[in-house]
Design a protein around this motif. Sequence first.
Motif, PDB file in Angstrom:
ATOM      1  N   LEU A   1     -11.507  -8.704  -7.322  1.00  0.00           N
ATOM      2  CA  LEU A   1     -10.081  -9.231  -8.395  1.00  0.00           C
ATOM      3  C   LEU A   1      -9.662  -9.872  -7.714  1.00  0.00           C
ATOM      4  O   LEU A   1      -8.841 -11.033  -8.866  1.00  0.00           O
ATOM      5  N   TYR A   2      -9.159 -10.716  -6.867  1.00  0.00           N
ATOM      6  CA  TYR A   2      -8.277 -11.090  -5.829  1.00  0.00           C
ATOM      7  C   TYR A   2      -8.573 -11.854  -4.821  1.00  0.00           C
ATOM      8  O   TYR A   2      -7.900 -12.070  -3.457  1.00  0.00           O
ATOM      9  N   PRO A   3      -9.879 -12.724  -4.735  1.00  0.00           N
ATOM     10  CA  PRO A   3      -9.802 -13.664  -3.610  1.00  0.00           C
ATOM     11  C   PRO A   3      -9.482 -14.433  -2.964  1.00  0.00           C
ATOM     12  O   PRO A   3      -9.549 -14.759  -2.091  1.00  0.00           O
ATOM     13  N   GLU A   4      -9.064 -14.926  -3.406  1.00  0.00           N
ATOM     14  CA  GLU A   4      -8.228 -16.694  -3.872  1.00  0.00           C
ATOM     15  C   GLU A   4      -7.042 -16.179  -2.733  1.00  0.00           C
ATOM     16  O   GLU A   4      -5.834 -17.178  -2.720  1.00  0.00           O
ATOM     17  N   VAL A   5      -6.312 -14.224  -3.177  1.00  0.00           N
ATOM     18  CA  VAL A   5      -5.381 -14.373  -2.536  1.00  0.00           C
ATOM     19  C   VAL A   5      -5.386 -13.509  -1.037  1.00  0.00           C
ATOM     20  O   VAL A   5      -6.587 -13.210  -0.520  1.00  0.00           O
ATOM     21  N   PRO A   6      -4.603 -14.828  -0.428  1.00  0.00           N
ATOM     22  CA  PRO A   6      -4.854 -13.855   1.044  1.00  0.00           C
ATOM     23  C   PRO A   6      -4.624 -12.564   1.774  1.00  0.00           C
ATOM     24  O   PRO A   6      -3.700 -12.264   0.954  1.00  0.00           O
ATOM     25  N   LEU A   7      -5.478 -11.576   1.907  1.00  0.00           N
ATOM     26  CA  LEU A   7      -5.278 -10.462   2.597  1.00  0.00           C
ATOM     27  C   LEU A   7      -3.263  -9.680   2.978  1.00  0.00           C
ATOM     28  O   LEU A   7      -3.309  -8.871   2.286  1.00  0.00           O
ATOM     29  N   GLU A   8      -3.492 -10.564   3.422  1.00  0.00           N
ATOM     30  CA  GLU A   8      -1.591 -10.605   3.993  1.00  0.00           C
ATOM     31  C   GLU A   8      -0.879 -10.032   2.944  1.00  0.00           C
ATOM     32  O   GLU A   8      -0.007  -9.864   2.924  1.00  0.00           O
ATOM     33  N   GLU A   9      -1.270 -11.008   0.763  1.00  0.00           N
ATOM     34  CA  GLU A   9      -0.286 -10.774   0.252  1.00  0.00           C
ATOM     35  C   GLU A   9      -0.682  -9.596  -0.344  1.00  0.00           C
ATOM     36  O   GLU A   9      -0.179  -9.647  -1.043  1.00  0.00           O
ATOM     37  N   PHE A  10      -1.827  -9.799  -0.275  1.00  0.00           N
ATOM     38  CA  PHE A  10      -2.415  -8.734  -0.976  1.00  0.00           C
ATOM     39  C   PHE A  10      -2.097  -7.543  -1.166  1.00  0.00           C
ATOM     40  O   PHE A  10      -1.457  -6.532  -2.539  1.00  0.00           O
ATOM     41  N   ARG A  11      -2.628  -6.970   0.274  1.00  0.00           N
ATOM     42  CA  ARG A  11      -1.866  -5.870   0.549  1.00  0.00           C
ATOM     43  C   ARG A  11      -0.970  -4.801  -0.186  1.00  0.00           C
ATOM     44  O   ARG A  11      -0.555  -3.981  -0.494  1.00  0.00           O
ATOM     45  N   PRO A  12       0.751  -5.355   0.491  1.00  0.00           N
ATOM     46  CA  PRO A  12       1.519  -5.240  -0.150  1.00  0.00           C
ATOM     47  C   PRO A  12       1.802  -4.848  -1.887  1.00  0.00           C
ATOM     48  O   PRO A  12       2.653  -4.267  -2.042  1.00  0.00           O
ATOM     49  N   PHE A  13       1.089  -5.904  -2.536  1.00  0.00           N
ATOM     50  CA  PHE A  13       1.593  -6.310  -3.365  1.00  0.00           C
ATOM     51  C   PHE A  13       0.016  -4.681  -4.145  1.00  0.00           C
ATOM     52  O   PHE A  13       0.315  -4.050  -4.958  1.00  0.00           O
ATOM     53  N   LEU A  14      -1.053  -4.163  -3.481  1.00  0.00           N
ATOM     54  CA  LEU A  14      -1.424  -2.974  -3.415  1.00  0.00           C
ATOM     55  C   LEU A  14      -0.731  -1.915  -3.438  1.00  0.00           C
ATOM     56  O   LEU A  14      -0.879  -1.238  -4.254  1.00  0.00           O
ATOM     57  N   ALA A  15       0.079  -1.711  -2.644  1.00  0.00           N
ATOM     58  CA  ALA A  15       0.810  -0.633  -2.033  1.00  0.00           C
ATOM     59  C   ALA A  15       1.895  -0.700  -3.533  1.00  0.00           C
ATOM     60  O   ALA A  15       2.214   0.545  -3.305  1.00  0.00           O
ATOM     61  N   LYS A  16       2.112  -1.621  -3.735  1.00  0.00           N
ATOM     62  CA  LYS A  16       3.117  -1.530  -4.973  1.00  0.00           C
ATOM     63  C   LYS A  16       2.193  -0.769  -6.246  1.00  0.00           C
ATOM     64  O   LYS A  16       3.471  -0.120  -6.468  1.00  0.00           O
ATOM     65  N   MET A  17       1.547  -1.121  -6.104  1.00  0.00           N
ATOM     66  CA  MET A  17       0.815  -0.477  -7.433  1.00  0.00           C
ATOM     67  C   MET A  17       0.385   0.741  -7.817  1.00  0.00           C
ATOM     68  O   MET A  17       0.369   1.727  -8.462  1.00  0.00           O
ATOM     69  N   ARG A  18       0.048   0.477  -6.112  1.00  0.00           N
ATOM     70  CA  ARG A  18      -0.461   1.787  -6.402  1.00  0.00           C
ATOM     71  C   ARG A  18       0.869   3.140  -6.065  1.00  0.00           C
ATOM     72  O   ARG A  18       0.371   4.106  -6.774  1.00  0.00           O
ATOM     73  N   GLY A  19       2.319   2.567  -5.666  1.00  0.00           N
ATOM     74  CA  GLY A  19       2.758   3.557  -6.190  1.00  0.00           C
ATOM     75  C   GLY A  19       3.461   3.428  -7.387  1.00  0.00           C
ATOM     76  O   GLY A  19       3.425   4.436  -7.860  1.00  0.00           O
ATOM     77  N   LEU A  20       3.650   2.208  -7.822  1.00  0.00           N
ATOM     78  CA  LEU A  20       3.543   2.727  -8.919  1.00  0.00           C
ATOM     79  C   LEU A  20       2.996   3.521  -9.827  1.00  0.00           C
ATOM     80  O   LEU A  20       3.657   4.649 -10.656  1.00  0.00           O
ATOM     81  N   LEU A  21       1.823   3.369  -9.897  1.00  0.00           N
ATOM     82  CA  LEU A  21       1.010   4.279 -10.295  1.00  0.00           C
ATOM     83  C   LEU A  21       0.811   6.018 -10.373  1.00  0.00           C
ATOM     84  O   LEU A  21       1.074   5.906 -11.445  1.00  0.00           O
ATOM     85  N   LYS A  22       1.949   6.107  -9.090  1.00  0.00           N
ATOM     86  CA  LYS A  22       1.493   6.961  -8.668  1.00  0.00           C
ATOM     87  C   LYS A  22       2.788   8.015  -8.979  1.00  0.00           C
ATOM     88  O   LYS A  22       2.779   9.428  -9.741  1.00  0.00           O
ATOM     89  N   SER A  23       3.993   7.325  -9.410  1.00  0.00           N
ATOM     90  CA  SER A  23       5.227   7.864  -9.552  1.00  0.00           C
ATOM     91  C   SER A  23       4.784   7.556 -11.162  1.00  0.00           C
ATOM     92  O   SER A  23       5.299   8.293 -11.651  1.00  0.00           O
ATOM     93  N   ILE A  24       4.081   6.695 -12.206  1.00  0.00           N
ATOM     94  CA  ILE A  24       4.298   6.976 -13.838  1.00  0.00           C
ATOM     95  C   ILE A  24       3.833   8.507 -13.895  1.00  0.00           C
ATOM     96  O   ILE A  24       3.431   9.321 -14.617  1.00  0.00           O
TER      97      ILE A  24
END
Length: 188
Positions: free
Chosen positions: A38-61
């Motif tokens: 889904l995000y091959p152009e984004v460096p992994l070190e930038e993708f990880r916090p974004f992934l954690a944020k989306m995971r947290g939002l989805l779990k909260s919802i």
Amino acid sequence: MAGELEGCKSLSGLLGGLAQSAFHGQPGLTEELLHGQLYPEVPLEEFRPFLAKMRGLLKSIASADMDSNQLEAFLTAQTKKQGGITSEQAAVISKFWKSHKTKIRESLMNQSCWDNRLRGLSWRVDSKSQSRQTAQIHTPVAMIELEFGKGGQESEFLCLEFDEVKVKQILKKLSEVEESINTLMQAA
């Protein structure tokens, strides 16, 4: 970077992958797979916090089982929060939740059941046509069929027969339970 992580299609896919992994029991959807697909152009070190944020939002919802109003208020608060989400991301999350809420809720409910649960109940009143005691012939009898089962397994059935006395006893007990619940609700 922010523009790369706002893509509606990629974010929707990411949310779908997170839902499959967290709620539907598909552990094969790893961080690396989601990043690469889904995000091959984004460096992994930038993708990880974004992934954690989306995971947290989805779990909260999901854990709050948010309705439309709660979801809107929650996402609006997230857009105003520093380090939160953009309004475009909020729109994608909202659309995703509205279309997947029922399946996620069902999955969470199935995961929370350890034992069989009641799937169905049917009842009828019959009249006895045979009995060892002639006094019992033509007396009313309540027939109750309970269907039990665990998610994905075949149902088991339990058939019960009650005479008038037993039905009255059950109704009395149910009234007592109702009174207890009402008392507890008034005390709360």
